[in-house]
Design a protein around this motif. Structure first.
Motif, mmCIF file in Angstrom:
data_model
loop_
_atom_site.group_PDB
_atom_site.id
_atom_site.type_symbol
_atom_site.label_atom_id
_atom_site.label_comp_id
_atom_site.label_asym_id
_atom_site.label_seq_id
_atom_site.Cartn_x
_atom_site.Cartn_y
_atom_site.Cartn_z
ATOM 1 N N THR B 542 0.931 -1.401 -0.134
ATOM 2 C CA THR B 542 0.121 0.166 -0.091
ATOM 3 C C THR B 542 0.770 1.308 -0.141
ATOM 4 O OG1 THR B 542 0.044 -0.071 2.438
ATOM 5 C CG2 THR B 542 -1.680 -1.211 1.434
ATOM 6 N N PRO B 543 0.391 2.309 -0.382
ATOM 7 C CA PRO B 543 1.279 3.523 -0.075
ATOM 8 C C PRO B 543 1.442 3.954 1.220
ATOM 9 C CG PRO B 543 -0.908 4.021 -1.459
ATOM 10 C CD PRO B 543 -1.153 2.509 -0.851
ATOM 11 N N SER B 544 2.316 4.815 1.475
ATOM 12 C CA SER B 544 2.508 5.280 2.913
ATOM 13 C C SER B 544 1.999 6.807 2.831
ATOM 14 C CB SER B 544 3.985 5.272 3.305
ATOM 15 O OG SER B 544 4.502 3.947 3.153
ATOM 16 N N PRO B 545 1.116 7.186 3.730
ATOM 17 C CA PRO B 545 0.419 6.309 4.598
ATOM 18 C C PRO B 545 -0.691 5.511 3.741
ATOM 19 C CG PRO B 545 -0.274 8.726 4.981
ATOM 20 C CD PRO B 545 0.849 8.521 4.000
ATOM 21 N N PRO B 546 -1.220 4.516 4.077
ATOM 22 C CA PRO B 546 -2.356 3.810 3.457
ATOM 23 C C PRO B 546 -3.523 4.819 3.235
ATOM 24 C CG PRO B 546 -1.712 2.369 5.020
ATOM 25 C CD PRO B 546 -0.992 3.794 5.289
ATOM 26 N N PRO B 547 -4.262 4.467 2.290
ATOM 27 C CA PRO B 547 -5.724 5.361 2.181
ATOM 28 C C PRO B 547 -6.756 4.573 3.382
ATOM 29 C CG PRO B 547 -5.497 3.825 0.172
ATOM 30 C CD PRO B 547 -4.161 3.832 0.927
ATOM 31 N N PHE B 548 -7.637 5.265 3.462
ATOM 32 C CA PHE B 548 -8.310 4.858 4.703
ATOM 33 C C PHE B 548 -9.100 3.186 4.272
ATOM 34 C CE2 PHE B 548 -12.454 5.633 3.156
ATOM 35 C CZ PHE B 548 -12.590 6.564 2.272
ATOM 36 N N PHE B 549 -9.104 3.296 2.982
ATOM 37 C CA PHE B 549 -9.605 1.762 2.643
ATOM 38 C C PHE B 549 -8.495 0.864 2.669
ATOM 39 C CE2 PHE B 549 -9.919 4.800 -0.848
ATOM 40 C CZ PHE B 549 -9.145 4.001 -1.723
ATOM 41 N N ASN B 550 -7.286 1.124 2.991
ATOM 42 C CA ASN B 550 -6.226 0.235 2.813
ATOM 43 C C ASN B 550 -5.891 -0.444 1.386
ATOM 44 O OD1 ASN B 550 -5.805 0.167 5.508
ATOM 45 N ND2 ASN B 550 -6.450 -1.518 6.085
ATOM 46 N N PHE B 551 -6.911 -0.940 0.819
ATOM 47 C CA PHE B 551 -6.577 -1.819 -0.399
ATOM 48 C C PHE B 551 -7.626 -1.373 -1.436
ATOM 49 C CE2 PHE B 551 -4.738 -4.413 2.751
ATOM 50 C CZ PHE B 551 -3.456 -4.702 2.267
ATOM 51 N N ALA B 552 -7.265 -0.689 -2.640
ATOM 52 C CA ALA B 552 -8.443 -0.389 -3.602
ATOM 53 C C ALA B 552 -8.992 -1.629 -4.064
ATOM 54 C CB ALA B 552 -7.787 0.366 -4.684
ATOM 55 N N VAL B 553 -8.337 -2.908 -4.213
ATOM 56 C CA VAL B 553 -8.794 -4.127 -4.671
ATOM 57 C C VAL B 553 -8.421 -4.967 -3.778
ATOM 58 C CG1 VAL B 553 -9.026 -5.664 -6.413
ATOM 59 C CG2 VAL B 553 -8.814 -3.310 -6.916
ATOM 60 N N MET B 554 -9.051 -5.955 -3.155
ATOM 61 C CA MET B 554 -8.825 -6.909 -2.310
ATOM 62 C C MET B 554 -7.785 -7.668 -2.694
ATOM 63 S SD MET B 554 -10.489 -6.684 0.546
ATOM 64 C CE MET B 554 -11.118 -8.138 1.590
ATOM 65 N N PRO B 555 -6.446 -7.991 -2.167
ATOM 66 C CA PRO B 555 -5.441 -8.788 -2.372
ATOM 67 C C PRO B 555 -5.936 -10.107 -2.784
ATOM 68 C CG PRO B 555 -4.683 -7.474 -0.775
ATOM 69 C CD PRO B 555 -6.356 -7.461 -0.866
ATOM 70 N N ASN B 556 -5.355 -10.755 -3.729
ATOM 71 C CA ASN B 556 -5.246 -12.294 -3.805
ATOM 72 C C ASN B 556 -3.951 -12.988 -3.881
ATOM 73 O OD1 ASN B 556 -6.384 -14.776 -4.419
ATOM 74 N ND2 ASN B 556 -6.495 -14.104 -6.693
ATOM 75 N N VAL B 557 -3.887 -13.608 -2.599
ATOM 76 C CA VAL B 557 -2.510 -14.205 -2.143
ATOM 77 C C VAL B 557 -2.263 -15.508 -2.731
ATOM 78 C CG1 VAL B 557 -1.086 -14.740 -0.232
ATOM 79 C CG2 VAL B 557 -2.404 -12.676 -0.060
ATOM 80 N N GLU B 558 -1.232 -15.627 -3.376
ATOM 81 C CA GLU B 558 -0.673 -17.144 -3.940
ATOM 82 C C GLU B 558 0.315 -17.686 -3.392
ATOM 83 O OE1 GLU B 558 -0.683 -15.470 -7.943
ATOM 84 O OE2 GLU B 558 -2.505 -15.367 -8.288
ATOM 85 N N GLY B 559 0.922 -17.161 -2.296
ATOM 86 C CA GLY B 559 2.177 -17.910 -1.548
ATOM 87 C C GLY B 559 2.348 -17.168 -0.154
ATOM 88 N N GLU B 560 3.091 -17.881 0.396
ATOM 89 C CA GLU B 560 3.788 -17.165 1.658
ATOM 90 C C GLU B 560 4.645 -15.979 1.313
ATOM 91 O OE1 GLU B 560 6.439 -20.063 3.674
ATOM 92 O OE2 GLU B 560 4.864 -21.669 3.813
#
Lengths: 137, 670, 231
Positions: B542-560
């Motif tokens: 995310t940018p520093s500081p993050p926007p109040f909604f944190n993530f514009a699009v919910m992440p999709n995690v594919e690994g550790e």
């Protein structure tokens, strides 16, 4: 450097009322299932409660065993409540519910048994408090 | 009308608390006047006080914790100087005041300094690392913070109105019963800790639910960063043991207020039951603090070594092992109370065993550094200082876990040195490492590392100069909490220890200077990338500081190491993935209910302490009414428009593309 | 791909080969993972699950609090300081009525939840009202018991045992009273706002709370009253 994108179709943060339940937990389903559970739960509970009171009132069981029997009945009834009233085993997320319950039971067990064990040893090894008080006088 | 409260409650005859509280009040007044003159109230009310944003609440928790750490440190200075000055003489603090100082020091450092900082870090970091937009219950989160803050206020009011407990940080009966502590000191303790305990429990429930139920897509349990695991374990302990504290203090309250006999030494009360119950909370509490500290180090070592964490799964297992076993060791705090061989043996063995989990972690951190490219930035300095300090603290802990050895060192300065060694060495070092590490994420600019480095070395050296002599004093037979000292042969060590405090003061000054200077130079220190440390987990995406909604699009995690993989792929392919199809976002509405409830909790606590019954009832009714009104509202969320989401995310993408381009140029250059 | 048709041993072997330590990343039974419950890699759970689970965690912490009072009672059971013993103060008949009232209230609470599930406002309210009424009967009986004991000079100030007794039973009574306040608030909300999503979530929580109180009462009537009346 990020490409934190996902398929928007997979993201379901905005739900309408129809979607606001997990599979197997259809809110609009007939009430019969819940009523049936309530009836079974009540039936078991009444039997277990009456049994517990009966044990105390009438000498049905060998005297020194009554306390143990009462505890067994109580645990059984708690189980009945958990299954039929609280539905912890049939919810869509029952694994986590049961794990949380197991954790809670562990803590309760440690607290109660640990305290009794420790305090029993303490009172065994220590002079009773009233005697200590008498020494101070 | 005013219960026990009167003008005599103010300590007119004691210059130290009087002058201190006047100074504090003047500073507070100055701040309030400044805010009013500058017209900042609407901004503060809108953006901070009523905010339910987990990042804002996390920052406020940390701010509260830092202020309270300084307050507790002032107490520490007084204790060390008193003991150095009171060798064969009375010193400058009379006993009744000195007793309040050490009680307040312990209470404030653990419950109002370290706890808010740890909770603040978890609040800020966990949702970002899990790729979600807020915690499970945002409004309750705000309630929890404000309850803690109002409890901290209550403790500090005791400085000026009335007195604080003289019983130590855990008010053992029968000393804490009305018969032996008739004043309001213990009542201040009881109500303050009770209120903050409820706040802590709320946060605990919140984090547990967030971790178990709200992780983003693809974030299976074994892909979570270790900090989230430790936050989960710590909050499970909060949920499991803070009710024990609540119950124990409620029992003591009943003894004191209505003359019951839970812990009295008459009429069948059992004072030892208090010791048993309170440590059943007190020992897990230590792990509530230290587990997130371990989590912080588990984030910092991989990041600054440029390697994945060594033994991720063993780290997870060790965390959960500690979480469970920490609830079976509480008796080692009262081996000497007389439980006998069988009980002492069991708890001695379990206390030793718990060190195994910690040992696993230590090796994992060392092996993480092995073969890595270690960068000695400030967070890494704190982490390496931690390993050195904590190993020694841990070993003295294992020593104390052996009942026969404990019989010699129980309640001695050896014990004092031991628990400061682990709590400062692990928790406080982790807190400063974490503040340095996540500061750019919270505020958008880095801290200037030079003063940070100085702060670390002052703290590290100062710590050892202060506490190593206490080990020696303890073995020489000095008990803790001595207001004056009758053994001149202890004097050299006490002087050395006092000198150590001077070094620690230099450390605190350096830390403050670092903050002030960095704020003034914030434009040079600006973090435009959002990833200042070359991080590995999702918060750095995310940018520093993050926007109040944190993530514009919910992440999709594919690994550790979710973000590391994404970053490598972007560098490899020289491009970000295509711009997503932005959607509007639902975010929770701000609410003043937390502030409102906490205000009335403060009033309630204060009224109960001073026996102002009508005010207590008014406060309770007002708090309940506030909750009903809050529960009546119809709108819980508001929608963030697609435009706003897209604007924020495109700015982020531009920044990331700029870095990619710069990296490409660096590659191309010979 | 499903493993239907393969012998179980072959399927098991294949599973072990694919994920030797069975450490996750994939459901074990090969079925599609269920979405919306927050498990595995399926993303955040639905709000209903989150609320219910959070409240469940709160209830567990509440039960831990009760366990301390149980422990105190167990430890102070014999600390009568020359005063009345447990067997002297138990009135089994009253306890039986209290138990019946609370058990029935749990039952009606469940029925109200069934009515909520089919969005039947009238039946929901009727059963909620009955729940509250039975809860009130319980609280009044308990208050009567305490007043009765106090009139006989049996107060918590008398001995450690009585302190622990009044503390444990009183704490449960306070919980039921608080539950009653909550129930009244919920009835008003259901009446005015109908079955909005967050109202239904709160009803779920209330349901859990009320059943949990009944579970605690099982512990109390067994350990405090029935076993207490034995000696």
């Amino acid at each position: 450097m990020s490409n934190l994108e996902s398929d928007p179709a997979r993201f379901t943060a905005t739900l309408d009322d129809r979607e606001d339940h997990a599979p197997g937990d259809e809110p609009q389903e007939a009430a019969g299932h819940w009523v049936l559970n309530a009836n079974i739960g009540l039936g078991f509970s009444v039997v277990l409660t009456v049994a517990a009171f009966a044990l105390v009132i009438w000498p049905i069981v060998y005297g020194p065993a009554v306390a143990v029997a009462l505890v067994v009945l109580a645990i059984a009834q708690m189980g009945v409540h958990l299954v039929f009233f609280l539905h912890i085993t049939t919810g869509p997320d029952n694994t986590n519910n049961v794990l949380a319950l197991a954790f809670g039971i562990l803590v309760v067990f440690l607290m109660v048994v640990g305290s009794i064990w420790i305090m029993d040893h303490l009172s065994h090894n220590m002079m009773p408090m009233d005697q200590t008080m008498q020494m101070q006088r | 009308m005013l219960g026990k409260l009167g003008l005599s409650a103010i300590p007119w005859s004691q210059p130290i608390p009087l002058i201190t509280s006047l100074a504090v009040m003047l500073i507070l007044l100055g701040v309030l006047v400044l805010i009013t003159v500058k017209g900042w109230w609407p901004y503060l009310w809108r953006e901070w006080i009523t905010s339910v944003d987990h990042k804002r609440i996390g920052v406020m928790y940390c701010l509260l914790g830092v202020v309270m750490l300084i307050r507790g440190f002032a107490d520490a200075i007084m204790m060390r100087s008193q003991q150095a000055l009171a060798i064969g003489g009375p010193g400058y603090l009379p006993p009744e005041h000195y007793d309040q100082v050490f009680s307040a020091h312990g209470t404030i450092m653990i419950l109002f300094g370290a706890m808010p900082l740890v909770l603040g870090l978890m609040n800020f970091v966990v949702p970002l690392q899990l790729g979600v937009r807020d915690v499970a219950f945002p409004t309750f989160n705000s309630v929890g913070f404000w309850l803690t803050a109002s409890a901290a206020l209550l403790v500090n009011v005791s400085l000026f109105v009335g007195e604080f407990a003289r019983t130590g940080w855990l008010p053992y009966p029968p000393l804490s019963e009305t018969a032996y502590s008739p004043g309001v000191g213990v009542d201040y303790y009881l109500w303050a800790v009770q209120i903050s305990g409820i706040g802590t429990l709320i946060t605990g429930i919140n984090i547990v639910t967030t971790v178990l139920k709200m992780r983003c897509h693809g974030m299976s349990y074994l892909r979570m960063p270790v900090f989230c695991w430790t936050a989960l374990a710590s909050c499970l302990l909060i949920v499991a043991t803070f009710p024990i504290l609540t119950a124990t203090l409620a029992m003591l309250t009943l003894d004191r207020y209505v003359g019951w006999h839970y812990f009295t030494n008459t009429a069948g009360g059992n004072p030892m039951m208090f010791v048993n119950l309170v440590w059943a909370w007190g020992h897990p509490e230590v792990y509530i603090l230290v587990l997130p500290a371990f989590g912080v180090f588990s984030e910092i070592f991989p990041t600054f070594s440029g390697k994945p964490l060594f033994g991720y799964r063993s780290m997870v297992v060790a965390t959960l092992f500690i979480c469970i076993v920490s609830m079976t060791v509480w008796l080692h705090h009262f081996f000497t109370m007389g439980a006998g061989a069988a009980v002492n043996t069991f708890f001695g063995i379990s206390s030793s065993i718990i060190a195994v989990g910690t040992g696993v972690k230590i090796y994992n951190w060392i092996f993480t550094m092995y073969g890595g490219r270690v960068r000695f930035e400030v967070p890494m300095l704190w982490s390496m200082g931690f390993i050195f300090t904590f190993i020694i603290g841990g070993l003295t802990g294992v020593l104390l876990a052996v009942p026969p050895a404990d019989f010699l060192t129980h309640n001695s300065m050896f014990l004092v040195a031991h628990f400061h060694n682990v709590i400062i060495g692990a928790v406080v070092f982790a807190i400063f490492a974490a503040l340095e590490y996540w500061f750019p994420k919270a505020f958008g600019f880095r801290l200037d590392g030079r003063w940070g480095t100085a702060a670390f070395w002052f703290a590290f050296v100062g710590f050892w100069v202060t506490f190593a002599p206490l080990y020696i004093l303890g073995l020489a037979g000095m008990t803790r909490r001595l207001q004056h000292i009758n053994f001149p042969e202890w004097a050299p060590w006490l002087y050395v220890s006092a000198a150590g405090v001077v070094i620690l003061i230099l450390g605190v000054i350096s830390q403050v200077l670092e903050l002030v200077l960095s704020i003034r130079r914030r434009d040079q220190l600006r973090d435009t990338t959002g990833d200042p440390w070359d991080g590995r987990s999702l918060e750095w995406s995310t940018p520093s500081p993050p926007p109040f909604f944190n993530f514009a699009v919910m992440p999709n995690v594919e690994g550790e190491e979710a973000y590391w993989g994404i970053k490598l792929r972007a560098i490899e392919t020289q491009q970000l993935s295509p711009e997503p199809n932005y959607q509007p976002i639902e975010m929770p509405l701000d609410s003043p209910v937390g502030f409102y409830t906490a205000f009335f909790s403060f009033v309630f606590g204060f009224a109960m302490i001073w026996y102002i019954w009508w005010l207590a009832i008014v406060a309770l009714v007002a708090a309940f009414a506030g909750f009903v009104v809050f529960a009546w509202r119809d709108e819980h969320e508001f929608e963030v428009s697609v435009d706003e989401v897209a604007r924020a995310d495109r700015a982020r993408r531009e920044a990331r593309e700029a870095i990619l381009a710069r990296l490409a140029r660096q590659e191309a250059a010979p | 791909m499903t493993d239907t048709g393969l012998p179980a041993s072959v399927a098991a072997l294949r599973r072990v080969r694919e994920d030797p330590h069975r450490l996750g990343h994939r459901p074990h039974d090969g079925r599609e993972p269920v979405r919306g419950i927050g498990m595995g890699t399926t993303g955040p759970a639905h709000k209903r699950i989150i609320v219910g689970y959070g409240f469940w965690i709160f209830l567990l912490s509440d039960i831990v609090m009760f366990s301390c009072f149980f422990a105190a009672f167990a430890v102070q059971r014999d600390a009568t300081a020359g005063g009345p013993k447990m067997a002297d103060i138990v009135d089994l008949q009253r306890v039986a009525i209290e138990t019946a009232a609370l058990l029935l209230s749990s039952y009606t609470c469940m029925l109200s939840f069934a009515a909520t599930n089919v969005r039947n406002l009238l039946l929901t309210q009727v059963f909620l009202f009955l729940t509250g009424l039975l809860g009130l009967v319980f609280v009044l009986l308990e208050a009567w018991e305490f007043i009765d004991l106090a009139n006989r000079g049996i107060t918590p100030q008398r001995s450690g045992m009585l302190t622990a007794f009044f503390g444990l039973v009183g704490l449960h009574g306070v919980h039921v009273t608080a539950g009653g306040l909550w129930l009244a608030t919920m009835m008003a909300q259901v009446q005015v706002k109908g079955f909005r999503r967050h109202i239904v979530h709160r009803l779920i929580c209330f349901n859990l709370f009320w059943h949990a109180l009944d579970i605690v009462w099982i512990g109390i009537f067994t350990v405090v009253y029935l076993i207490g009346s034995l000696s």
